[in-house]
Design an enzyme around this catalytic site. Structure first.
Site, short mmCIF file in Angstrom:
data_model
loop_
_atom_site.label_atom_id
_atom_site.label_comp_id
_atom_site.label_asym_id
_atom_site.label_seq_id
_atom_site.Cartn_x
_atom_site.Cartn_y
_atom_site.Cartn_z
N GLY A 106 64.75 1.29 109.18
CA GLY A 106 63.97 0.13 108.74
C GLY A 106 62.50 0.34 109.07
O GLY A 106 62.16 0.68 110.20
N ASP A 136 63.35 -5.09 115.60
CA ASP A 136 64.44 -5.77 116.33
C ASP A 136 64.24 -5.75 117.84
O ASP A 136 64.89 -6.52 118.55
CB ASP A 136 65.79 -5.09 116.02
CG ASP A 136 66.06 -5.04 114.53
OD1 ASP A 136 66.93 -4.25 114.11
OD2 ASP A 136 65.38 -5.78 113.79
N GLY A 188 66.67 -9.12 112.93
CA GLY A 188 66.90 -8.62 114.28
C GLY A 188 68.22 -7.89 114.38
O GLY A 188 68.58 -7.36 115.41
N ALA A 222 60.34 -24.30 119.01
CA ALA A 222 61.58 -24.71 118.32
C ALA A 222 62.32 -25.74 119.16
O ALA A 222 62.15 -25.83 120.38
CB ALA A 222 62.45 -23.48 118.09
N GLU A 246 69.67 -13.46 112.80
CA GLU A 246 70.59 -13.07 111.72
C GLU A 246 71.90 -12.53 112.28
O GLU A 246 72.92 -12.50 111.60
CB GLU A 246 69.95 -12.05 110.79
CG GLU A 246 69.79 -10.67 111.37
CD GLU A 246 69.34 -9.66 110.32
OE1 GLU A 246 69.56 -9.86 109.12
OE2 GLU A 246 68.75 -8.64 110.72
N ARG A 272 67.52 -28.42 105.95
CA ARG A 272 67.29 -27.31 105.01
C ARG A 272 67.37 -25.97 105.73
O ARG A 272 67.22 -25.90 106.95
CB ARG A 272 65.89 -27.46 104.38
CG ARG A 272 65.68 -28.74 103.59
CD ARG A 272 66.57 -28.81 102.38
NE ARG A 272 66.50 -30.08 101.68
CZ ARG A 272 65.62 -30.33 100.70
NH1 ARG A 272 64.73 -29.42 100.36
NH2 ARG A 272 65.62 -31.50 100.07
N HIS A 283 63.20 -10.07 104.81
CA HIS A 283 62.30 -8.92 104.94
C HIS A 283 60.83 -9.30 105.08
O HIS A 283 60.00 -8.45 105.39
CB HIS A 283 62.49 -7.99 103.73
CG HIS A 283 63.76 -7.21 103.79
ND1 HIS A 283 65.00 -7.77 103.54
CD2 HIS A 283 64.01 -5.92 104.12
CE1 HIS A 283 65.94 -6.87 103.68
NE2 HIS A 283 65.39 -5.74 104.04
O1 F6P Z 1 66.46 -2.79 111.80
C1 F6P Z 1 65.44 -3.49 111.16
C2 F6P Z 1 66.03 -4.44 110.15
O2 F6P Z 1 65.00 -5.14 109.55
C3 F6P Z 1 67.02 -5.44 110.74
O3 F6P Z 1 66.39 -6.52 111.41
C4 F6P Z 1 67.76 -5.86 109.51
O4 F6P Z 1 69.04 -6.41 109.80
C5 F6P Z 1 67.88 -4.54 108.75
O5 F6P Z 1 66.77 -3.75 109.16
C6 F6P Z 1 67.84 -4.70 107.27
O6 F6P Z 1 68.03 -3.40 106.74
P1 F6P Z 1 67.69 -3.10 105.19
O7 F6P Z 1 66.20 -3.20 105.03
O8 F6P Z 1 68.21 -1.70 104.98
O9 F6P Z 1 68.41 -4.15 104.40
#
Ligand code: F6P
Length: 366
Positions: free
Chosen positions: A14, A142, A185, A201, A243, A270, A276
């Site tokens: 990532g 992350d 994350g 929060a 997530e 909501r 991303h």
């Molecule tokens: O590891 C970084 C990350 O953004 C994670 O937070 C996320 O779950 C994952 O990559 C998403 O991966 P991709 O961009 O391959 O969907």
């Protein structure tokens, strides 16, 4: 014999804001030592396929030949993502799949891998199979890489979360709404934990809490009830969700609304999944600074012949010191072991993070 005055650098997994700042630092530091840098295009896929681009060139000045960075390297530090591209290369999971990369590396002075746990696992495997130094730099929003208190990209991701949540709270207050905001994350809840404190929060949900779906719904319902009780005057509820919490955001909102029908029927709940968005953006000062200092230490490690190590930022005691008091070298085997512990919760770092959240949990919703 290959050209042993060229270091290869690649970004993998990532992408993370600050990767380009690390690439620039590596290129400038290497050039200052008379060493060329080749950027591998497309992460480990590029290494397997031999796709590289020169990040330095040689000039002849009055005082003689010198290695200098390509001019565009200066501009890339401010860019998010990675100019070298990235990939998730499944062939790297086997020695046979890695073999072409091992052969390709023979012509370089060493390899710097900028990435998260999967990428560093690939670097560790490569280090055991090739004859040149392989050094890792932690880069993952992350913050789930062991032996580094912060990976490159974390600070920028948190700033993005803060900005997004501030905007969501503007509209939440206008309509007296509750929002569940999901942040990235993967299995690590750090972005949700740190983000929740920064954005004020009312509650935070992360996998490390180990809650059942019912307990997760209860926590969200309780936060909303507490906030919108008569007379408190609160105008918004913000719940940050990592997530890694298994309940999908939209399902969580539906279950919460069903529970509130009886006593808070008018409350709108909501969901916003940042996805991303959290990974983009120009790197912050902190990420550029960490990237620059880790890049310098990584080049030094390669040129000293250190291999199968990662340069960590403000890591635990026991690392091999570098010229930078905030940076030390850690064996990749230890890094990967600690990374696994970070995720399965046995790491002291994870326990401290969870403990800190328990300390503030009662305050969040006030
Ligand atoms: O590891 C970084 C990350 O953004 C994670 O937070 C996320 O779950 C994952 O990559 C998403 O991966 P991709 O961009 O391959 O969907």
């Amino acid at each position: 014999m290959g050209d042993h005055r060229t270091i290869a650098v690649l970004t993998s997994g990532g992408d993370a804001p600050g990767m380009n700042a690390a690439i620039r630092a590596i290129t400038k530091v290497a050039a200052s030592r008379g060493v060329h840098v080749a950027g591998v295009v497309g992460g480990y896929t590029g290494l397997l396929e031999g796709t590289t681009r020169a990040l330095t060139h040689e000039v002849t000045t009055a005082s003689g030949k010198m290695v200098v960075p390509e001019p565009e390297v200066d501009a890339i530090a401010a860019l998010g993502g990675t100019v070298l591209g990235s990939a998730r290369e499944l062939r790297f999971l086997t020695a046979a799949g890695r073999a072409p990369a091992v052969a390709a590396l023979a012509k370089f002075a060493g390899l710097v891998v900028i990435g998260g746990n999967g990428s560093l696992a690939g670097a560790h495997a490569l280090a055991g199979e090739c004859s040149v130094p392989v050094v890792g730099i932690p880069a993952s929003i992350d913050n789930d890489v062991g032996c580094s208190s912060s990976a490159i990209g974390v600070d920028t991701a948190l700033n993005t979360i803060v900005d997004a949540c501030d905007k969501i709270c503007d509209t939440a207050r206008a309509h007296r709404r509750a929002f569940v905001v999901e942040v990235m994350g993967r299995e690590c809840g750090y972005l949700a934990m740190a983000g929740a404190i920064a954005v004020g929060a009312d509650a935070v949900l992360f996998r490390e809490q180990g809650r059942t779906e019912e307990a997760i719904v209860d926590a969200a319902v309780q936060a909303i009830r507490r906030a919108f009780e008569q007379g408190r005057g609160k105008q918004r509820v913000l719940i940050l969700k990592a997530e890694g919490v298994s309940v999908p955001c939209t399902r969580l909102v539906r279950l919460v609304e069903e529970r509130l029908l009886s006593d808070l029927p008018g409350v709108d709940v909501r969901a916003t999944v940042l996805g991303h968005l959290v990974r983009g953006g120009n790197p912050s000062f902190q990420d550029r600074m960490i990237a620059g200092r880790l890049g310098l230490a990584a080049v030094a490690a390669v040129l000293e012949g250190a291999s199968d190590v990662m340069v960590g930022w403000q890591g635990p005691a026991g690392g091999v010191p570098t010229g930078d008091p905030a940076v030390a070298r850690f064996a990749l085997e230890l890094v990967l072991r600690e990374s696994a512990a970070l995720v399965d919760g046995t790491s002291a770092v994870t326990r401290r993070r969870v403990q800190m959240m328990e300390l503030v949990e009662g305050v969040l919703g006030l």
